[in-house]
Motif scaffolding. Structure first.
Motif, PDB file in Angstrom:
ATOM      1  N   SER A   1      46.564  27.880  57.403  1.00  0.00           N
ATOM      2  CA  SER A   1      45.379  28.213  56.531  1.00  0.00           C
ATOM      3  C   SER A   1      46.015  26.486  55.507  1.00  0.00           C
ATOM      4  CB  SER A   1      46.606  28.236  55.000  1.00  0.00           C
ATOM      5  OG  SER A   1      46.797  30.260  55.560  1.00  0.00           O
ATOM      6  N   TRP A   2      46.930  25.602  56.244  1.00  0.00           N
ATOM      7  CA  TRP A   2      46.712  24.205  55.890  1.00  0.00           C
ATOM      8  C   TRP A   2      45.444  24.374  56.607  1.00  0.00           C
ATOM      9  CZ3 TRP A   2      48.804  21.187  51.953  1.00  0.00           C
ATOM     10  CH2 TRP A   2      49.838  21.665  52.082  1.00  0.00           C
ATOM     11  N   LEU A   3      45.157  24.134  58.053  1.00  0.00           N
ATOM     12  CA  LEU A   3      43.983  23.683  58.914  1.00  0.00           C
ATOM     13  C   LEU A   3      42.683  24.075  58.187  1.00  0.00           C
ATOM     14  CD1 LEU A   3      45.352  23.863  62.410  1.00  0.00           C
ATOM     15  CD2 LEU A   3      44.835  22.220  61.406  1.00  0.00           C
ATOM     16  N   THR A   4      43.203  24.896  57.235  1.00  0.00           N
ATOM     17  CA  THR A   4      41.148  25.129  56.949  1.00  0.00           C
ATOM     18  C   THR A   4      41.288  24.781  55.494  1.00  0.00           C
ATOM     19  OG1 THR A   4      42.464  27.719  56.635  1.00  0.00           O
ATOM     20  CG2 THR A   4      40.709  27.568  58.384  1.00  0.00           C
ATOM     21  N   TYR A   5      42.447  24.638  55.296  1.00  0.00           N
ATOM     22  CA  TYR A   5      41.948  23.469  54.317  1.00  0.00           C
ATOM     23  C   TYR A   5      41.649  22.067  54.178  1.00  0.00           C
ATOM     24  CZ  TYR A   5      44.304  20.568  50.438  1.00  0.00           C
ATOM     25  OH  TYR A   5      44.554  19.586  49.973  1.00  0.00           O
ATOM     26  N   GLY A   6      42.494  21.457  54.849  1.00  0.00           N
ATOM     27  CA  GLY A   6      41.795  20.541  55.911  1.00  0.00           C
ATOM     28  C   GLY A   6      40.524  20.493  56.110  1.00  0.00           C
ATOM     29  N   LEU A   7      39.458  21.256  56.581  1.00  0.00           N
ATOM     30  CA  LEU A   7      38.985  20.876  57.370  1.00  0.00           C
ATOM     31  C   LEU A   7      38.141  21.750  57.353  1.00  0.00           C
ATOM     32  CD1 LEU A   7      41.291  19.896  60.910  1.00  0.00           C
ATOM     33  CD2 LEU A   7      39.339  18.474  59.064  1.00  0.00           C
ATOM     34  N   GLY A   8      37.923  23.268  56.887  1.00  0.00           N
ATOM     35  CA  GLY A   8      36.759  24.112  56.387  1.00  0.00           C
ATOM     36  C   GLY A   8      37.135  24.954  57.332  1.00  0.00           C
TER      37      GLY A   8
ATOM     38  N   HIS B   1      47.593  16.067  64.236  1.00  0.00           N
ATOM     39  CA  HIS B   1      47.228  15.177  64.925  1.00  0.00           C
ATOM     40  C   HIS B   1      45.719  14.918  65.737  1.00  0.00           C
ATOM     41  CE1 HIS B   1      47.203  10.873  66.012  1.00  0.00           C
ATOM     42  NE2 HIS B   1      47.281  11.390  67.468  1.00  0.00           N
ATOM     43  N   ALA B   2      45.811  16.453  67.048  1.00  0.00           N
ATOM     44  CA  ALA B   2      44.956  17.146  67.576  1.00  0.00           C
ATOM     45  C   ALA B   2      44.043  16.773  66.543  1.00  0.00           C
ATOM     46  CB  ALA B   2      45.522  18.157  68.141  1.00  0.00           C
ATOM     47  N   MET B   3      44.387  17.678  65.643  1.00  0.00           N
ATOM     48  CA  MET B   3      42.987  17.737  65.090  1.00  0.00           C
ATOM     49  C   MET B   3      42.424  16.564  64.033  1.00  0.00           C
ATOM     50  SD  MET B   3      42.568  21.568  66.035  1.00  0.00           S
ATOM     51  CE  MET B   3      41.348  21.860  64.771  1.00  0.00           C
ATOM     52  N   GLY B   4      43.037  15.896  64.112  1.00  0.00           N
ATOM     53  CA  GLY B   4      42.343  14.626  63.348  1.00  0.00           C
ATOM     54  C   GLY B   4      42.636  14.770  62.103  1.00  0.00           C
ATOM     55  N   LEU B   5      44.362  15.273  61.923  1.00  0.00           N
ATOM     56  CA  LEU B   5      45.002  14.908  60.280  1.00  0.00           C
ATOM     57  C   LEU B   5      45.906  14.578  60.330  1.00  0.00           C
ATOM     58  CD1 LEU B   5      44.132  18.656  59.602  1.00  0.00           C
ATOM     59  CD2 LEU B   5      42.478  16.586  58.285  1.00  0.00           C
ATOM     60  N   ALA B   6      46.087  13.696  59.493  1.00  0.00           N
ATOM     61  CA  ALA B   6      47.179  13.020  59.616  1.00  0.00           C
ATOM     62  C   ALA B   6      48.253  13.568  58.854  1.00  0.00           C
ATOM     63  CB  ALA B   6      47.012  11.122  58.604  1.00  0.00           C
ATOM     64  N   ASN B   7      49.836  14.375  59.229  1.00  0.00           N
ATOM     65  CA  ASN B   7      50.464  14.955  59.025  1.00  0.00           C
ATOM     66  C   ASN B   7      50.915  14.413  57.391  1.00  0.00           C
ATOM     67  OD1 ASN B   7      51.953  13.037  60.474  1.00  0.00           O
ATOM     68  ND2 ASN B   7      53.829  14.044  59.419  1.00  0.00           N
ATOM     69  N   ASP B   8      51.006  13.345  57.007  1.00  0.00           N
ATOM     70  CA  ASP B   8      51.613  12.701  55.466  1.00  0.00           C
ATOM     71  C   ASP B   8      50.765  12.383  54.477  1.00  0.00           C
ATOM     72  OD1 ASP B   8      53.669  12.445  56.417  1.00  0.00           O
ATOM     73  OD2 ASP B   8      54.360  10.005  56.847  1.00  0.00           O
ATOM     74  N   ASP B   9      49.427  12.955  55.270  1.00  0.00           N
ATOM     75  CA  ASP B   9      48.785  12.364  54.414  1.00  0.00           C
ATOM     76  C   ASP B   9      47.535  13.967  53.538  1.00  0.00           C
ATOM     77  OD1 ASP B   9      48.803   9.742  53.990  1.00  0.00           O
ATOM     78  OD2 ASP B   9      47.142   9.485  56.003  1.00  0.00           O
ATOM     79  N   LEU B  10      48.057  14.986  54.563  1.00  0.00           N
ATOM     80  CA  LEU B  10      47.770  16.264  53.956  1.00  0.00           C
ATOM     81  C   LEU B  10      47.960  16.451  52.804  1.00  0.00           C
ATOM     82  CD1 LEU B  10      44.999  18.029  54.597  1.00  0.00           C
ATOM     83  CD2 LEU B  10      46.668  18.932  56.456  1.00  0.00           C
TER      84      LEU B  10
ATOM     85  N   ASN C   1      53.086  23.076  41.722  1.00  0.00           N
ATOM     86  CA  ASN C   1      53.946  23.079  40.130  1.00  0.00           C
ATOM     87  C   ASN C   1      54.512  21.686  40.575  1.00  0.00           C
ATOM     88  OD1 ASN C   1      54.319  25.983  40.221  1.00  0.00           O
ATOM     89  ND2 ASN C   1      56.512  26.470  40.576  1.00  0.00           N
ATOM     90  N   GLY C   2      53.558  21.066  39.880  1.00  0.00           N
ATOM     91  CA  GLY C   2      54.328  19.568  40.232  1.00  0.00           C
ATOM     92  C   GLY C   2      54.779  18.583  41.083  1.00  0.00           C
ATOM     93  N   ARG C   3      54.325  19.011  42.059  1.00  0.00           N
ATOM     94  CA  ARG C   3      54.767  18.738  43.283  1.00  0.00           C
ATOM     95  C   ARG C   3      54.172  18.172  44.218  1.00  0.00           C
ATOM     96  NH1 ARG C   3      59.195  21.272  47.245  1.00  0.00           N
ATOM     97  NH2 ARG C   3      60.903  19.470  48.059  1.00  0.00           N
ATOM     98  N   PRO C   4      54.237  17.009  45.157  1.00  0.00           N
ATOM     99  CA  PRO C   4      53.539  17.412  46.276  1.00  0.00           C
ATOM    100  C   PRO C   4      53.059  17.343  46.964  1.00  0.00           C
ATOM    101  CG  PRO C   4      54.273  14.669  45.622  1.00  0.00           C
ATOM    102  CD  PRO C   4      54.444  16.477  44.976  1.00  0.00           C
ATOM    103  N   GLU C   5      53.040  19.013  48.216  1.00  0.00           N
ATOM    104  CA  GLU C   5      53.140  19.753  49.148  1.00  0.00           C
ATOM    105  C   GLU C   5      52.647  19.195  50.605  1.00  0.00           C
ATOM    106  OE1 GLU C   5      55.734  21.686  49.199  1.00  0.00           O
ATOM    107  OE2 GLU C   5      56.000  22.018  47.162  1.00  0.00           O
ATOM    108  N   ARG C   6      53.527  19.434  51.781  1.00  0.00           N
ATOM    109  CA  ARG C   6      52.907  18.944  52.778  1.00  0.00           C
ATOM    110  C   ARG C   6      53.390  19.718  53.941  1.00  0.00           C
ATOM    111  NH1 ARG C   6      54.334  12.648  53.225  1.00  0.00           N
ATOM    112  NH2 ARG C   6      55.747  13.106  52.822  1.00  0.00           N
ATOM    113  N   LEU C   7      52.815  20.321  54.694  1.00  0.00           N
ATOM    114  CA  LEU C   7      53.206  21.392  55.539  1.00  0.00           C
ATOM    115  C   LEU C   7      54.356  20.604  56.558  1.00  0.00           C
ATOM    116  CD1 LEU C   7      52.732  23.391  57.270  1.00  0.00           C
ATOM    117  CD2 LEU C   7      51.041  22.081  59.433  1.00  0.00           C
ATOM    118  N   THR C   8      54.732  19.305  56.747  1.00  0.00           N
ATOM    119  CA  THR C   8      55.357  18.275  57.222  1.00  0.00           C
ATOM    120  C   THR C   8      56.357  18.253  56.458  1.00  0.00           C
ATOM    121  OG1 THR C   8      54.893  16.895  57.181  1.00  0.00           O
ATOM    122  CG2 THR C   8      54.557  17.573  59.846  1.00  0.00           C
TER     123      THR C   8
END
Lengths: 1183, 489
Positions: free
Chosen positions: B185-192, B454-463, B468-475
């Motif tokens: 889900s994160w990957l499709t959110y990030g990259l479509g 990373h392999a997919m060109g996404l920086a984990n800290d930037d996705l 609910n008021g919190r910036p969530e990340r996969l990592t």
């Protein structure tokens, strides 16, 4: 204050230096490798760019003349710049920007540098204090305000002392020059407070002190980690083979030293220790360590440092400092050849030895022989700081007793722990202040027709309107007054009232979640009575379907489900009672404050078994405390503690979100980054729940019934006992015979011993007999076998009697609920890690409002009273969050968006309310009306705002098209045209918002229009049949289906398909297997509180509604219904089908198309036509 | 917002209807702001999602080789020391107790020692070195062994629970509670996704992972990023088609629906949801044929079917082969993420009382098709831009459990990566002498996830996604994840 002295920030492209953005912010927080900005006073700003956890720091207010101090941290050079963007912001135009500093660090991938204009970095701060302020204080002040003399009760040798102040109060208020007595004194502002008394300080020194105070009075201090006079460290020594003791007669400084014998080991993580060692330490970081030690006789002495929770590698000399002959062969760095026999002070450069690291623990050690003494171990950022360290003034690393004085709220008390988040500033978060009832805008509101909201005497309180653009209106509903006032500012007004058909559909879907029947639509359209609308509202609010509709909204918020989740996802057979409780409470219009008290502490409201249905409901309500997920396999791998930690955190988070709209999840691990919530607050909240005891078997029968059951069971038990005795007696002869036989086979000495009276046997005898006694016990079955036929019969009859009697016992009706047990101590977990418990915390509310422990009075129920104290606080009219959050939830469902956009987040990150006065008015009105939810519904849906059309500009056209006989009851002459351009997102509500049906309403509507919806009044959930393939998503279900779940109810227990044609609320909600039809229409996850469902548009929704079995069945049922109700005539069929599905007559072109369609598609045509109708947008959207 | 952006209010446009979940004015402003800068979308904010077409392809944060991900999820937990993590010392210590030096270490995660025997056991399988790189693989995986020069083994993975459901949740969503969006889900959110006629994230399973649908859930991300289950038998997607008797009228019915919809929409200008739903019905119609096409293996050569073992007499092996072949066909058509749960039954690799039986059953039934995928992707030139992931929720203990089983082991286990810029013929990290704990270069699940992103060109800290008021990340928000850079060429 900040407006003139703030920090100004802009972002610039690294490549070109082009300034893209400029605004003022009040605070900049740095994370390990990034920066984030916080909103300025106008609510504009960034979302934080959190790169990593670290402590936020505050940068002082910048001033032009300090600009030259800023130094470059990275390669981009500093430059002076006046931003071209400054002129574009009127206020900013007056400012002068001088310095640019880059803090790009690890942002390289972003190719985007952040330039921060600030005057005085932290490093500059500390230099200034050491270089300028500390010498000034030492030379000019300490002689009268120090350890020797405390004139005026004032000491100026530590920050704490300065803040505490003397007779005149705090000597300074960080950041506030006006309130700082110290500044008045050095300025010689008044005669009696002129300091130093004899000579005024030079102007540059006064300016330095001013700047220092304005910057928050930073006071970099060495960090003392072992105290001369404290026994705490001693108590913390918990492991190792040696012994430690306090030595009082031989000390380096202070009153005591620590004497240790060999092999002393402290924990690798000392509570409160987390000292970062850096080459260039900033606030809270260190580089040097200094310690004093001596040996009382021969051998070596060593101090060992734990880094990142681990001791140094056994072969690595780094991290161990040793002096004397290293007789034990420790791998260690020598810092002295001879064993120090007199007090020796050693300073080491930790950074040089260890590089960047984090010190977490320490072990003082020595070799064999006499003990070693350790004293005064301190850490500091620089040697000068260590030199300047005065005993007793350092930051204590170990826990010290909490202050005994009561703390004030963060508005008034600088010692309130929340102040460290914002350094005492920016506490004016709107949601922290209790709502104050504002005046309703608008003068000359006709009072003849009393407004629905006039109970609180609004009519008399209306204030004169200040705008000339006030549109004429007959509405006296205060909601309209507030909204119109805001609209008028943008030269906007309401759109016209929607036609009656739209209104009745809107009201039905909003209030009961079902469509009106064609007959209801027609009757309403024809009803010319002026009160028709209000009567309809009353009818719907009085309908039992209302509770079912609105219970669903609440169940989202509290993450209701019928199963545990995780590997086994067991069914919770009694959870539904909570669901029905919510329905009942809403239908009864239970006051919301009571609704809160029951859910948080219903059991504590009762002092005995429930005497009324209402009291029983209070017990059922505590099911709220049980709604989180639960992994029953955790204990297999000893993960119970971890699970408990998760459950408690979840309970705090959900309680915070559901009732208070606060995000507690961040501060499970650390202080909130920008909201005034400390980590301690999270655990203070936890402490309220510390005594929660899960009960799957809580009796909810009323007291007389419980008594009757108990009496009945006691009587049965008595009979059972008698019958058991009879059955046993039937065996006694056989049993005795067998026993005697067995004794006869035992060795003679044992037989002899057995003859001694049981009570008189000594221990030796008992021990000797023990293995034999076990063998002498005769099992029932052996005894039975030994009976003769008659005896067997007799015994069988007696045993059967026992079984029959046992079955007569009656069970209590039980709920999955909670009660109160013993409160375990609640400890704060370092970084949220349950293996790192720290200080114990007491129950308490938000520190920002009240930092002291909450008053918890055990209630008559005999429980701890903890949850009751919390419930009372939440349900108090003075609570700034509770009423606002609830009225906002109601508003969101009636208007499509909340008055603040994220209903679960009232913090800084959440957008500010669009209509703060209206929100506060509603919140106070809600309380004034006895927390009546239905009163608020009525107020909202009878407003003109609610009744507007939802379209952009077609409103009047469609209104005139409608077949309405009845004229709209409210009229607004349109001197001002609604204009999308002025408010494209409709934040000001110049029209209604159209909405898509949510998953359950969609399904319920399909059932309703097709005539399949079964009346149902709650009870155990129904399980619609699902294909095996879907159930296989969760292996645990298969185990259940195969009966290999030991009765844990992991499977799927399908009911008959038709029996499941009830409202979706009553269907099973299994966490690991959500119902596919509902899931595809944005069913929320049941793991956390959901305040606002997504509305997405994806192809699988279309596939489901077109092709699923459920849709097909609904289409066929609708076709059958149409055929029955309209007969064979195609025209009538089309008419009826459209009326049933869409609540209106078909338009001419639709009639035409439908006729052609039906003619072409033969037998299945009618059900296909119905299938099409159930898929059209008009079916799914409410105008 | 206006003063902030110096922008003027405009007519609502499709672009204005971005998803803004909790980010509020700030998030909107920032992303709008950055849209103007050269590579502004790299910044740490919610991704811009076009509600009209949420699966539209989105630019990665940086150029990367991998364009899609295939995850062969080894649920039930395979025994690393019997497959890829060769431990000569374990063979020497066979039948002996666990050395004190290893046993005395205190673990933070649940106690597997308590429910295991204090007896070490090496598997009965033979080990040999393979490929140019000389990687050790046991003879349980003869087909996969031929591909070791394309594989990068991560031999030092560790996770935070020794229970199936929490660990499976963590491997899929980053946390053990099962309330977060999955990697897919994160990957499709990030990259479509590259193909708008198919879902962007597909799962295939005979039996899903422990914990059920939460493992491929979108959680708080929009539903457009949830996984769609693809079936290996029957119609490829549930509800893809109406019953046979209605097949002929489907287009006519759809036309009638759309005709009603257009009238309805024309009376409501500016309500873009309505356009979106009209588009969704057309997409659904196209998906009917496209998905059927994916599921139709008749165009595959006999050799390919043979390669995957699609016609193998062993039913489960054939089904797994079919799923792998479907996975390739989905990837070929531009689906962003495909996850195949290899569970051959409800226990997967979970051999508590008979490790030999479980290991052999799972290995024999999956090895051929796994290798076939690698072969097939490679010969089609797809391996270069497809990241293949092989890992389960944790590994198994070198100690025995029950009679001859192996217990759960969250402390050290092996997964491998292939393709998509990964450095083949390489190993990262190592477990201790007996294969129990990650000892050298331990890699957390967060690291593993960061590496996939990373392999997919996404920086984990930037996705990010605001919830609910919190910036969530996969990592996670703590920022402790580190990309396993050694895994890349």
């Amino acid at each position: 204050m900040w407006a003139n002295e703030g920090i100004y920030v802009w972002a610039a492209e690294a490549a070109t230096g082009k300034v893209l953005f400029l605004t003022a912010v009040e605070r900049i927080c740095s994370y390990n490798s990034g920066l984030f900005f916080l909103p300025d006073g106008k609510g504009l700003g960034f979302t934080p760019l959190i790169k990593s956890i670290s402590k936020p720091f505050v940068i002082g207010h910048g001033r032009a003349e300090q600009a030259g101090r800023v130094q470059s941290r990275r390669r981009l050079r500093l430059r002076l710049q006046t931003s071209p963007a400054a002129a574009e912001e009127p206020q900013a135009g007056r400012r002068h920007f001088l310095t640019v500093m880059t803090i790009a660090r690890s942002l390289q991938p972003l190719l985007f540098a952040l330039f921060v204009c600030l005057a005085g970095s932290l490093r500059a701060d500390s230099v200034r204090f050491q270089d300028q302020i500390k010498p000034l204080l030492d030379q000019k002040c300490i002689s009268c305000h120090g350890p020797d003399k405390q004139k005026g009760g004032l000491r100026l040798d530590s920050r704490a002392a300065v803040l505490k102040g003397g007779e005149h109060g705090p000597a300074l208020v960080p950041g506030d020059g006006q309130k700082s007595i110290l500044l008045q004194a050095v300025r010689h502002a008044t005669k009696d407070l002129a300091m130093p008394p004899k000579e005024k300080l030079p102007a540059k020194d006064v300016a330095a002190i001013e700047a220092w105070v304005r910057d928050g009075a930073p006071w970099p201090e060495p960090v003392a980690v072992l105290f001369e006079d404290e026994a705490e460290f001693l108590a913390a020594l918990t492991s190792g083979n040696g012994r430690a003791r306090l030595v009082l007669d031989d000390v380096f400084r202070g009153k005591a030293a620590l004497g240790v014998t060999p092999l002393q080991r402290e924990g690798v993580k000392i509570p409160g220790w987390n000292f970062e060692v850096r080459e260039r330490p900033t606030a809270g970081q260190v580089r040097f360590m200094r310690f004093a030690w001596k040996k009382r006789g021969g051998g070596s002495v060593m101090i060992e440092l734990a880094r990142s929770g681990a001791w140094p590698d056994a072969k690595d000399p780094k991290g161990r400092y040793v002096a004397g002959p290293n007789t034990t062969g420790w791998a260690a760095t020598s810092v002295g050849d001879a064993a120090p026999t007199t007090w020796t002070v050693v300073t080491v450069d930790l950074w040089k030895d260890l590089g960047n690291c984090t010190l977490t623990g320490l072990a003082p050690t020595c070799d064999k022989g006499e003990e070693a003494l350790f004293d005064s171990v301190i850490l500091g950022p620089d040697v000068a700081g260590l030199d300047a360290y005065a005993p007793g003034t350092g930051q204590r690393a170990l826990k010290v007793a909490s202050p005994t004085r009561a703390l004030g709220d963060a508005w008034t008390d600088p010692e309130n722990p929340v102040r460290k988040i914002w350094r005492g500033e920016r506490l004016d978060l709107w949601s922290l202040k209790a709502p104050v009832r504002p005046a309703v805008p608008g003068a000359g509101v006709p009072s003849a027709k009393s407004a629905p909201g006039s109970k609180g005497g609004i009519g008399s309180k209306v204030s004169p309107l200040k705008t000339e653009n006030w549109p004429l209106t007959t509405s006296s509903n205060p909601i309209d007054r507030f909204l119109l006032a805001k609209l008028a500012e943008r030269k906007l007004t309401f759109s016209p009232e929607a036609d009656p058909r739209t209104l009745i559909r809107r009201l039905y879907f909003d209030l009961v979640g079902l469509p009106p029947t064609p007959e209801e639509v027609q009757a309403f359209v024809r009803d010319a009575s002026p009160r028709a609308y209000e009567q309809l509202v009353d009818k719907l609010l009085g309908s039992p379907r209302y509770g079912e509709r609105w219970a669903r909204h609440w169940l989202d918020v509290v993450r209701y489900a019928d199963t545990n989740g995780h590997e086994r996802d067991e069914f919770r057979p009694e959870m539904w009672r909570y669901r029905d409780y919510v329905v009942r409470s809403l239908n009864a219009d239970k006051p919301y404050d009571r609704f809160i008290r029951e859910q948080v502490a219903g059991d504590e409201l009762l002092s005995s078994p429930p005497k009324t249905a209402t009291e029983a409901d209070a017990l059922i309500a505590t099911g709220f405390l049980r709604l989180g997920t639960y992994d029953s396999t955790a204990s297999i791998f000893q993960e119970d503690r971890k699970q408990r930690n998760d459950l408690m955190a979840d309970l705090v988070n959900t309680t915070g979100s559901a009732f208070l709209g606060l995000t507690f999840s961040c501060c499970n691990c650390h202080d909130h980054k920008y909201d005034p919530l400390t980590q301690a607050d999270h655990f203070r909240f936890r402490a309220f729940f510390a005594a929660v005891k899960s009960r799957d078997d809580l009796p909810i029968d009323l007291a007389p019934e419980q008594d009757a059951i108990k009496a009945h069971n006691a009587a049965v038990d008595k009979q059972v006992a008698e019958a058991t005795k009879a059955a046993d007696e039937a065996l006694s002869s056989a049993r005795q015979k067998l026993r005697d036989e067995r004794i006869a086979k035992l060795p003679a000495d044992i037989q002899e011993l057995l003859k001694t009276d049981e009570a008189k046997r000594d221990d030796a005898t008992k021990k000797k007999l023990a293995p034999h006694l076990e063998k002498l016990k005769v099992a029932d079955k052996d005894a039975v076998a030994a009976l003769d036929e008659a005896g067997k019969k007799l015994h069988a009859a007696a045993a059967a009697n026992v079984d029959t009697l046992k079955q007569q016992k009656r069970a209590f009706t039980v709920a999955m609920a909670a009660s109160d047990g013993n409160a375990e101590p609640t400890k704060l977990f370092y970084q949220g890690d349950f293996t790192e418990p720290r200080d114990e915390v007491q129950p308490g509310f938000l520190s920002v409002l009240d930092p002291n422990p909450a008053k918890v009075n055990p209630p008559p129920s005999g429980t701890t009273g903890r949850r009751l104290a919390l419930a009372e606080w939440i349900a108090s009219p003075a609570n700034p969050f509770t009423a606002r959050v609830l009225v906002n939830r109601l508003w969101q469902h009636h208007f499509g968006a909340g008055l603040f956009a994220n209903p679960n987040d009232l913090g800084y990150a959440g957008p500010k309310p669009t209509h703060p006065e209206l929100l506060d008015w509603l919140a106070t009105e809600f309380v004034a009306r006895g927390w009546s939810v239905k009163a608020m519904h009525r107020l909202m849906v009878t407003s003109a705002a609610y009744r507007q059309v939802s379209g952009y500009e077609s409103a009047r056209v469609r209104a005139s098209e409608s077949s309405a006989v009845r004229k709209p009851s409210l009229s607004h002459p349109h001197t001002l045209a609604p204009s999308p351009a002025a408010d494209p997102e409709n934040k000001l509500l110049w029209r209604q918002n159209p909405r898509r049906l949510d998953a359950e309403t969609m399904r319920d509507t399909l059932l309703a229009v097709s005539g399949k919806l079964r009346p149902h009044a709650g009870g155990k959930p129904l399980w619609p049949p699902l294909p095996d393939e879907i159930l296989k998503a969760q292996p645990g279900v298969l185990e259940g289906l195969e009966g290999k779940d030991s009765g844990r109810r992991q499977g799927w227990y399908a009911d008959k398909e038709d029996d499941c044609d009830v409202r979706s609320l009553y269907l099973i909600q299994k966490r690991c297997v959500p119902l596919p039809f509902l899931q595809v229409f944005d069913l929320p996850d049941t793991s956390f509180s959901c305040a606002r469902r997504d509305v997405t548009t994806v192809a699988p929704q279309a596939l489901n509604l077109l092709n699923s079995d459920f849709s097909q069945r609904a289409a066929k049922a609708l076709a059958a219904r149409v055929a029955t109700e309209a007969g064979d005539d195609t025209g009538k069929q089309i008419e009826r089908a459209v009326w049933l599905a869409l609540g209106r007559a078909p338009a001419a072109n639709e009639r035409q198309q439908a006729t052609a369609f039906l003619a072409k598609h033969g037998q299945t045509a009618l059900s296909e036509f119905c299938r099409a109708l159930l898929n059209v947008n008009e079916f799914m959207y409410v105008d | 917002m206006n003063t902030f952006l110096n922008s003027k209010p405009t007519q609502p446009s499709r672009r204005d209807f971005m998803l803004r979940c909790g980010g509020g004015a700030g998030a909107l402003a920032m992303s709008a702001l950055l849209a103007g800068s050269a590579r502004g979308q790299n910044f740490s904010q919610n991704r811009r999602i076009d509600l009209m077409n949420p699966l539209a392809p989105r630019q990665p944060h940086f150029a990367a080789k991998a364009k899609r991900v295939l995850w062969l999820f080894q649920y039930g937990a395979p025994p690393s020391m019997d497959l890829f993590d060769y431990k000569p010392e374990l063979h020497k210590l066979h039948g002996k107790p666990v050395p004190d030096s290893i046993k005395s270490i205190k673990d933070k995660v649940g106690g597997v020692f308590n429910s295991s025997k204090n007896e070490l056991a090496a598997g009965p399988w033979k080990w040999a070195q393979h490929g140019r790189c000389g990687a050790w693989v046991s003879d349980l995986m003869p087909h996969t062994a031929k591909h070791v020069d394309d594989l990068c083994f991560i031999k030092s993975l560790h996770c935070e629970s020794s229970n199936h459901a929490p660990a499976t949740y963590q491997m899929n969503t980053g946390v053990i509670l099962g309330d977060r969006p999955s990697v897919g889900s994160w990957l499709t959110y990030g990259l479509g996704s590259e193909n708008q006629n198919l879902p962007g994230f597909v799962v295939l399973f005979q039996v899903g992972g422990f914990g059920g649908t939460a493992n491929w859930s979108n959680a708080f991300l929009p539903a457009a990023f949830q996984a769609t289950k693809f079936r290996h038998e029957g119609e490829p997607v549930f509800n893809l088609k109406p019953p046979a008797e209605l097949a002929g009228t489907q287009r006519a019915t759809l036309d009638l629906i759309q005709s009603f919809n257009k009238t309805h929409r024309d009376a409501r200008p500016g309500l873009l949801d309505l356009d979106g739903r009209i588009a969704a019905y057309e997409l659904a119609y196209r998906m009917q044929s496209e998905a059927l096409d994916v599921g139709d293996l008749s165009g595959e050569s006999a050799a390919t079917l043979e390669l995957y073992g699609v016609n193998d007499p062993k039913r489960i092996k054939a089904q797994y082969g079919r799923q792998c072949l479907l996975a390739r066909r989905l990837l070929e058509r531009g689906v962003r993420v495909v996850q195949v749960y290899q569970g051959v039954d409800k226990y997967g690799w979970d051999g508590h009382d008979n490790n030999k039986e479980y290991a052999e059953r799972n290995a024999h039934q999956t090895d051929q098709a796994t290798a076939a995928l690698l072969t097939d992707l490679k010969r089609r030139g797809m391996l270069d831009d497809t990241l293949v992931v092989w890992a389960g929720e944790f590994g198994r203990t070198p100690m025995l459990q029950g009679g001859a089983g192996r217990n759960h082991n969250p402390y050290g286990f092996t997964g491998w990566l292939a393709g998509g810029g990964v450095r083949g013929g390489h190993s990262v990290g190592a477990t201790d002498a007996i294969g129990l704990r990650a000892e050298q270069d331990p890699k957390s699940v967060k690291d593993f996830h960061a590496t996939i992103l990373h392999a997919m060109g996404l920086a984990n800290d930037d996705l990010f996604f605001e919830h609910n008021g919190r910036p969530e990340r996969l990592t996670g928000v703590a920022g402790t994840a580190k990309v396993i850079r050694e895994a890349f060429a």
